[in-house]
Motif scaffolding. Structure first.
Motif, PDB file in Angstrom:
ATOM      1  N   TYR A  24      42.992  41.955  34.650  1.00 22.22           N
ATOM      2  CA  TYR A  24      42.512  42.761  35.766  1.00 22.22           C
ATOM      3  C   TYR A  24      43.263  42.469  37.061  1.00 22.22           C
ATOM      4  O   TYR A  24      42.895  42.974  38.117  1.00 22.22           O
ATOM      5  N   CYS A  25      44.287  41.639  36.970  1.00 23.53           N
ATOM      6  CA  CYS A  25      45.035  41.218  38.147  1.00 23.53           C
ATOM      7  C   CYS A  25      46.416  40.759  37.690  1.00 23.53           C
ATOM      8  O   CYS A  25      46.619  40.487  36.510  1.00 23.53           O
ATOM      9  N   LYS A  71      42.358  44.741  40.259  1.00 20.87           N
ATOM     10  CA  LYS A  71      42.337  46.180  40.043  1.00 20.87           C
ATOM     11  C   LYS A  71      41.096  46.792  40.689  1.00 20.87           C
ATOM     12  O   LYS A  71      39.993  46.279  40.553  1.00 20.87           O
TER      13      LYS A  71
END
Length: 252
Positions: A24-25, A71
């Motif tokens: 997510y990153c 995100k």
């Protein structure tokens, strides 16, 4: 002794297999500082408190589990984000962050490191057929009550956990550090006596209670302190540089 920043980053990326894990990153180097590294300061989250402590410790790199640029977040560099980035860039300090790669690693990962702290023998993944699973299943050397295990967790982690007590003794344990409460149903399906994670949601109580399984929420921060320490120690040994872990208190 100093090592080139990009040599350090390359080894951390390779060791954690970061490029192969969807997240997510961005994992790896998030903020670039000075070109050589003598001292790493590690911590759970790249908060302002950790950055200020890193400046005081004369760090070249801040290594964390929770970095920046998630995100869906607002990309504007304002307020808290501006102050954090200003601290890093103004002091020429790099930020190196690994999220899921640090959760799942078989040697320095958060989940295996927590197991070592709590005396749980790792048996395998929570979902053997799911390559994205981050949780694990294991066992205790001797069965104990849920209350006794909760007291053991409190003693080791230094934080009173939330306990939902199930029907029987605890021998088989499932766990996922941090915000892994959503895996409780997979843990129940796998036949655990107790599921442990960092946080709890409202429905977690009902899943545990109605299935007779014990549940412990021991703190997101508290359960994820050990992976980043182990990674920092690995890099320090690998390159003969300094590593200092700084634990900024967080009750959540």
């Amino acid at each position: 002794m100093a090592i080139a920043l990009m040599t350090l980053v390359g080894e951390a990326d390779r060791y954690l297999n970061a490029a192969q894990i969807s997240d997510y990153c961005p994992n790896g180097l998030q903020v670039e500082g000075r070109p050589h590294v003598r001292r790493i300061v590690s911590g759970v989250t790249a908060s302002q408190a950790l950055l200020d402590a890193a400046v005081e410790a004369d760090a070249d790199v801040v290594l964390v589990h929770h970095g920046y640029f998630w995100k869906g977040e607002n990309p504007c560099v304002t307020g808290m984000k501006r102050r954090r980035l200003q601290t890093l860039l103004g002091n020429d300090i790099s930020l190196l962050a690994y999220h899921l790669p640090l959760d799942v690693h078989p040697e320095v990962g958060n989940n295996v490191q927590l197991a070592a702290q709590l005396g749980i023998t790792v048996e395998g993944p929570l979902e053997p057929d799911n390559p994205r699973t981050v949780g694990l299943i294991g066992s205790l050397a001797e069965a104990m009550t849920a209350q006794d295990f909760a007291r053991h967790v409190q003693q080791v982690l230094g934080r009173e956990p939330l306990l939902v007590e199930g029907d029987g003794m605890i021998r088989r344990v499932g766990w996922c550090t941090g915000g892994g409460q959503g895996y409780i149903d997979q843990a129940i399906a796998a036949g655990v006596d107790l599921y442990l994670t960092g946080e709890a949601s409202e429905q977690t109580f009902h899943s545990a209670r109605e299935n007779g399984v014990s549940f412990i929420a021991a703190g997101h921060h508290a359960t994820e302190r050990y992976g980043v320490q182990a990674l920092g120690d690995y890099l320090a040994r690998r390159f003969a540089i300094e590593h200092l872990f700084i634990d900024c208190p967080n009750p959540i």
